[in-house]
Design an enzyme around this catalytic site. Structure first.
Site, PDB file in Angstrom:
ATOM      1  N   CYS A 133       0.613  -1.197   0.161  1.00 36.16           N
ATOM      2  CA  CYS A 133      -0.039   0.133   0.179  1.00 36.16           C
ATOM      3  C   CYS A 133       0.934   1.043   0.020  1.00 36.16           C
ATOM      4  O   CYS A 133       0.538   2.077  -0.807  1.00 36.16           O
ATOM      5  CB  CYS A 133      -0.939  -0.139   1.324  1.00 36.16           C
ATOM      6  SG  CYS A 133      -0.155  -0.341   2.720  1.00 36.16           S
ATOM      7  N   HIS A 247      -2.647   6.240   4.983  1.00 40.69           N
ATOM      8  CA  HIS A 247      -1.337   6.483   5.325  1.00 40.69           C
ATOM      9  C   HIS A 247      -1.145   7.934   4.685  1.00 40.69           C
ATOM     10  O   HIS A 247      -1.203   8.222   3.671  1.00 40.69           O
ATOM     11  CB  HIS A 247      -0.569   5.383   4.547  1.00 40.69           C
ATOM     12  CG  HIS A 247      -0.792   4.011   5.034  1.00 40.69           C
ATOM     13  ND1 HIS A 247      -1.254   3.778   6.135  1.00 40.69           N
ATOM     14  CD2 HIS A 247      -0.129   2.835   4.576  1.00 40.69           C
ATOM     15  CE1 HIS A 247      -1.248   2.502   6.511  1.00 40.69           C
ATOM     16  NE2 HIS A 247      -0.374   1.764   5.476  1.00 40.69           N
TER      17      HIS A 247
END
Length: 345
Positions: A133, A247
């Protein structure tokens, strides 16, 4: 559009659940849908595109006779390692969201905005790997800048949400915060992370390696080189923060020595890049944050500024929902590109 029979391995997990949401939102052309998970989830129902489906157990035999076109794997590397071949043998293309196949030289590692041409390599193994990711959102920002100036080195620090550790990570943060407000934080369990995550920052994601980096950090280094087909230097520090979702990354990019960075030009190429949104107005307190990116399919970038001491260095701040952009959405985008490739074959 022709419809495709889909299987989802890890249907009851966080990424599996998000996959169903994304498939519904983008109106993916689903014929039949087969949700698969371990025995403990058998019988549970999932909904997608107005229909209810019962989860079946993942076995070596479950793909036989099902005529599955695309199988998404999101149930852990060991599951993919054992079961992916059975999906491939049945005739499906496997889009794998685990780390197991990512660095296999025969398996394409794809971020559709960056290296869609690699999807055509799927036939060697029947598998397409979905990157880490943190890597996905970073290379989406590096690609247009590399094309513009030529990257020499990247230094990145990540601020990774607890959902990167799955449902257990999110539940642990919530429980610890509840315990904090009940004055019981000292009694709270620490299981999903190496230390208490509530009100804390942990510079440790995945297992430590002999070179002083963690496995998560080396994933970013190695995967970026494979996806972008480059050999520029990259160093990463991956940090877990008490944020539920999305994130963030602070990225310092050093370009070739003769480059004199133009911030407006850098901002322009980022703005024009597919699925990237620039939010960059400090005077109005506008910049990417997890609360902006969560539940969206965009990678956001801001704080775009030239280094104070070197003309060939640029600093940027990127944020994306890692469950979607960093997993489910990227996998579905790969599937759409694969469909287009098959239609044009």
């Amino acid at each position: 559009m022709k419809k495709f029979n889909i299987a989802v391995v890890g249907a009851s997990g966080a990424v599996g659940e998000e996959l169903f949401r994304v498939l519904e939102e983008v109106k993916f052309p689903i014929g039949e849908l087969l949700p698969l998970a371990s025995a403990k989830s058998v019988g549970e129902e999932i909904e997608c595109q107005g229909k209810a489906y019962k989860i079946e157990e993942l076995t070596e035999e479950v793909f036989k006779g099902r005529e599955i076109d695309i199988t998404f794997f999101s149930a852990g590397g060991s599951v993919s390692a054992h079961f992916a071949k059975y999906a491939v043998e049945s005739g499906a293309v496997v889009i794998d969201n685990t780390s197991h196949f990512r660095m296999d030289p025969k398996v394409p590692l794809v971020v559709p905005e960056v290296n869609p041409e690699d999807i055509c390599l799927w036939e060697d193994t029947g598998i397409i790997a979905n990157p880490n990711c943190s890597t996905i959102q970073m290379v989406q920002l590096l690609k247009p800048l590399h094309d513009l100036y030529g990257i020499k080195r990247v230094d990145v620090s990540t601020y990774q949400a607890v959902s990167g550790a799955g449902k257990a990570g999110m539940e642990e943060l919530v429980k610890q915060m509840q315990d904090f407000f009940a004055f019981k934080l000292s009694e709270s369990k620490v299981e999903a992370f190496t230390h208490q995550i509530a009100l804390n920052v942990i510079p440790h994601i995945d297992v430590p390696l002999e070179n002083g980096y963690t496995k998560e950090e080396m994933k970013m280094v190695n995967e970026t080189a494979k996806i972008m087909g480059t050999d520029f230097a990259l160093s990463a520090t991956c940090v877990r923060v008490p944020v539920l979702r999305s994130h963030s990354e602070s990225i310092t990019i050093t370009f070739e020595n003769d480059v004199n960075v133009n911030v407006d030009k850098a901002r322009e190429v980022l703005s024009n890049f597919e699925n990237v949104t620039v939010i960059d107005n400090m005077e109005k307190n506008e910049y990417p944050m997890p609360i902006i990116s969560t539940d969206t399919d965009e990678t956001y970038v801001g704080r775009i500024r030239k280094d104070l001491f070197a003309d060939n260095i640029l600093h940027i701040w990127g944020v994306a929902d890692q469950v979607r952009v960093g997993a489910a959405t990227n996998a579905v985008r790969i599937a759409f590109k694969w469909i287009k490739l098959e239609e044009n074959a």
